[in-house]
Design a protein around this motif. Structure first.
Motif: not given
Length: 885
Positions: A639-666
């Motif tokens: 509901a808030d498209p202007n919210l600062e989303r953030g991009y950090c190394q930590a945030g990518q780790t579990i999502a990829i380990i858990a298979g939530l991004l496909d290989h090319s995205e990862a």
């Protein structure tokens, strides 16, 4: 008056044939009433029912047991609220009790057999009651108590007790740097008040001691069960060198106020003297050193152990006059990453208050003559400073000083070699920190707070299983953490504790469910799953109430990457960092549910998980923009498209380990977030700060084939803490042969480009030099470089897929549930060797350098079945070798 020998004879004749022992007091005027001891007769006792929970009181308890025939079961079961050290016939057998919830306290299980003998046996307990204080190790102290049970002994009113007058009873708890009271009290001991005579001698006269009082309806179980874990491995550790010795110019008066010792050491001006420093060095060689002081003068010696040591400080004096006050200050951190200031310098000055807080020092007041003393509370120190205050002209001859190292008895099975000295230094430093933070559990900073934080405990338990073959300590964590669950289904973050931190954030609380799953994967047993099924279900009942109709899991109650990442500010926002934790661990819990036949619940959890996965892909993946690839945002609010989303190394780790991004995205995401060659963050990306995310960073890079970058990343992140490395900002004289300490959080002053005087916002004010989660690369070395992973419950199936990551070779031993696995991969020789235990099926994947080569099986303990391209299946224990031609 009846002689002692006659009283013993009379007592022995009164025993029935079936009774093998009698408990009597052997002092000169004691009565000779026999008391039959049998398991189950033990009662909780205390010295003074009118004062049920005094603060910081030490009390002696003593019992003489006459044994006619050595018992078949010589186990001593002992519990103490709050704590105790225990001697059997003069041999100390315990220095502490495992932490507990007071209403579910457990007993230490002590094998007394090696210390017992026919005839009189003396059991001595020094009880320490903490009182009603806030701590990170107990849930409370409603009543002081001691419980002793066995087939040959029981606690009851026949025990004798005496207040330990040599310990100053005060209520000045050590105050943390940030104001939190987390550990106990400064210890002040007067040697002139130590009990004369030998407490451990059966003829010692305890006739003036009071009989113990039996406590009815105390806060404990009437018959506590045994703790799961063994006692600590303990031995004396002496300093490695003298940093400096000389005269300390005091800016504060010598005071008996308990916090004054640490403050006095911190505010002193240390003036090193070359002659005294040289003489003090004799202590390192085991030779006594005589220190001469004038009235009103303070002499000091500061020792360096070269690594943090946890345990019980001790001093030995060959000779001393009465009344010299010897203060012991402790320091474990050389340079603050928060402020840039030193906590110790070349003069031997230390700041004992910089890590733990005001009051972190102890005092021993000498009596005349030869004496030795061990402080009865835990301390942690890399540097130990003695400040000796002379009230009159005199000499003190110091013959010994050190710390009785007290750690969980690990079995050092695991190993790793690779031909790269920087990596070897990292391994050594990690092992030091892994061990120093294993005591009665996996602790967060044994000096500063001694808390059982679940976020670091869970992966460190896997590390301990892989490197030391231990699973008992993990089961202790599961029990004591599970016992902290409230009616709402949540947990305390570092149970057992009465610190007002309930409930744990969800990303930390969910790690208990992961630890339960880890135990299942290691043992293949479902006993704990069944025992804690209701605990598991209640947690998920609470946690999943935050899943909306759209599948988003919304709550601000998370930690994520502490002091670094963006967190949801309200319950309308969802964390992209933590949601993958919930998704992955919910799937694991569904497996546990199925394992014990709870198929309906498993199906419901899987349905919710699929809903969350769909929502994650829809809302949490930030679309590409310019050079920035698709990635996981720290948080989202649809509901808030202007919210600062953030991009950090930590945030990518579990999502990829858990298979939530496909290989090319990862791959695209990791190439930007962890850029070549050493994994430094790309523009707009924050570095990881928590070392648990550091481990996950290494793991995810290896999982997608970027192992060389993972190796470089590890070296780049750990280099500032290695001995002699040009990026190490600690003065060389303070680095020692191992470097360190490893920090609690990892974003450094240099990472942020801070100037002197500027504060590092990613670091706490109370940094530590004894934190265990920085040791987690050890786990990655075994999982990803040796490539050994357990893939079925109980370890019946394992996968071996080694990678060298650009190192000259990788070799090492790692534990699995079925036994030790050895792996050696040499990319130059293209030779792979493995040794596997019995009763395991191995799926082996040859390294990528072997692809397209002719594979020769040079040695085989059994059949080698092809299982695909460069893949084999092994099932017979023994040694195997492949060579790629």
């Amino acid at each position: 008056m009846i002689s002692r020998r006659i009283r013993i004879a009379l007592a022995l004749t009164m025993m029935a044939e079936s009774v093998i022992l009698t408990t009597v007091s052997l002092c000169s005027d004691a009565s000779a009433e026999p008391v039959t001891a049998a398991k189950g007769n033990a009662r909780w006792i205390w010295s003074d029912p009118a004062d049920p929970a005094p603060k910081n009181r030490f009390t002696w308890f003593r019992k003489v047991v006459v044994i006619e025939k050595m018992p078949d079961d010589a186990t001593l079961h002992l519990a103490a609220d709050s704590n105790a050290r225990v001697w059997i016939n003069g041999q100390i057998v315990r220095r502490k009790m495992a932490r507990y919830h007071e209403d579910r306290i457990t007993t230490e299980r002590i094998n007394a057999g090696p210390y017992l003998r026919p005839g009189p046996n003396v059991i001595v307990v020094l009880h320490h009651n903490w009182g009603d204080i806030v701590t990170f190790q107990r849930t409370g102290n409603k009543h002081a108590g001691l419980y002793v049970a066995g087939t040959w002994i029981s606690s009851d009113a026949s025990w004798k007790c005496l207040k330990a007058a040599e310990y100053m009873e005060h209520e000045k708890q050590i105050l943390g740097v940030i104001g939190d009271r987390r550990i106990r009290y400064p210890v002040i001991t007067d040697g002139s008040k130590v009990i004369s005579g030998n407490l451990h001698d059966p003829t010692f006269d305890d006739g003036t001691w009071k009989p113990a009082a039996v406590i009815e309806n105390g806060p404990w179980p009437a018959r506590p069960g045994d703790v799961e874990t063994p006692g600590q491995r303990e031995h004396s550790v002496r300093p490695a060198k003298v940093l400096a010795a000389g005269t300390a110019e005091r800016t504060l008066p010598i005071s008996d106020e308990p916090a004054s010792m640490a403050a006095g050491i911190r505010t002193s001006k240390c003036r090193p003297e070359a002659e005294l420093t040289g003489l003090a060095g004799n202590l390192i060689s085991g030779k006594p050193v005589t220190i001469t002081g004038q009235a009103g003068e303070t002499k000091y010696i500061t020792f360096d152990f070269h690594q943090p040591i946890h345990g019980y400080p001790f001093i030995g004096l060959k000779d001393a006059p009465a009344g010299v006050k010897i203060d012991l200050g402790y320091c474990e951190l050389s340079r603050s990453l928060c402020t840039g200031k030193l906590h110790v310098d070349e003069t031997g000055w230390i700041n004992p208050e910089g890590v733990v807080g005001p009051g972190y020092a102890d005092r021993y007041i000498t009596r005349a003559g030869t004496q030795s003393f061990e402080f009865p509370d835990e301390r942690t120190a890399r540097w130990l400073s003695l400040h000796m205050h002379f009230a009159a002209d005199g000499q003190v001859t110091v013959s010994d000083v050190g710390i009785t190292k007290s750690q969980y008895p690990i079995t050092p099975v695991g190993s790793f070699q690779c031909g790269n000295e920087l990596m070897h230094q990292i391994v050594k430093l990690c092992l030091i920190h892994a061990e120093v933070t294993m005591s009665d559990t996996y602790v967060d900073t044994p000096g500063r707070e001694d808390g059982q934080w679940i976020e670091d405990d869970r992966p460190r338990a896997i590390l301990a299983a892989r490197w030391f073959g231990d699973n008992r300590l993990r089961r202790f964590v599961i029990r004591t953490f599970g016992q902290s669950q409230g009616k709402d289904g949540q947990f305390h973050p570092f149970a057992p504790s009465n610190y007002p931190a309930y409930p744990a954030t969800y990303d930390w609380g969910v790690e208990w469910t992961a630890a339960l799953y880890d135990d299942y994967m290691w043992t293949g047993q479902t006993d704990l799953v069944s025992e804690y099924w209701d605990t598991l279900r209640r947690f998920w009942d609470n946690c999943l109430t935050h899943v909306g109709d759209d599948g988003l899991w919304r709550t601000p109650y998370i930690f994520a990457d502490i002091r670094n990442s963006l967190r949801p500010a309200n319950d309308k926002q969802s964390s992209g960092i933590v949601t993958p934790w919930i998704i992955q661990r919910l799937g694991w819990s569904a497996e546990l549910a199925e394992a014990i036949g709870k198929t309906e619940q498993a199906a419901k959890w899987r349905e919710t998980r699929e809903k969350m996965i769909a929502a994650f892909g829809k809302y949490h993946i930030v679309p590409p923009k310019g050079d920035v690839p698709p990635h996981v945002g720290d948080r989202v609010d649809p509901a808030d498209p202007n919210l600062e989303r953030g991009y950090c190394q930590a945030g990518q780790t579990i999502a990829i380990i858990a298979g939530l991004l496909d290989h090319s995205e990862a791959i695209a995401d990791l190439n930007y977030a962890f850029q070549d060659p050493d994994g430094s963050p790309g523009p707009g990306v924050k570095r990881w700060n928590n070392p648990t995310y550091g481990y996950r960073s290494l793991k995810v890079l290896s999982d997608v084939g970027l192992t060389r970058r993972a190796v470089n990343h590890l070296i780049e992140r750990y280099a500032p803490y290695l001995p002699g490395h040009p990026r190490n900002k600690v003065p060389l004289v303070l680095q020692g042969p191992y470097g360190g300490p490893l920090p609690e959080y990892w974003i450094s002053r240099e990472d942020l480009g801070l100037k002197d005087g500027e504060k590092n916002p990613t670091q706490p004010d109370d940094e530590t030099g004894s934190h265990g989660w920085g040791s987690l690369p050890l786990l990655w070395l075994h999982e990803s470089l040796l490539g050994v992973r357990v893939v079925s419950p109980g370890g019946n199936k394992i996968r071996i897929a080694p990678e060298d990551g650009g190192l000259p070779f990788v070799a090492g031993h790692t534990c699995t549930p079925k036994g030790v696995v050895w792996v050696y991969w040499d990319p130059q020789q293209r030779r792979l060797e493995v040794s596997i235990p019995a009763d395991v099926e191995v799926h082996l994947v040859l390294p990528k350098q072997c692809r397209g080569k002719r594979i020769e099986i040079a040695e085989s303990a059994g059949p080698v079945e092809p299982a695909g391209e460069e893949r084999f299946r092994l099932s017979v224990a023994g040694r195997y070798m492949w060579i790629a031609r």
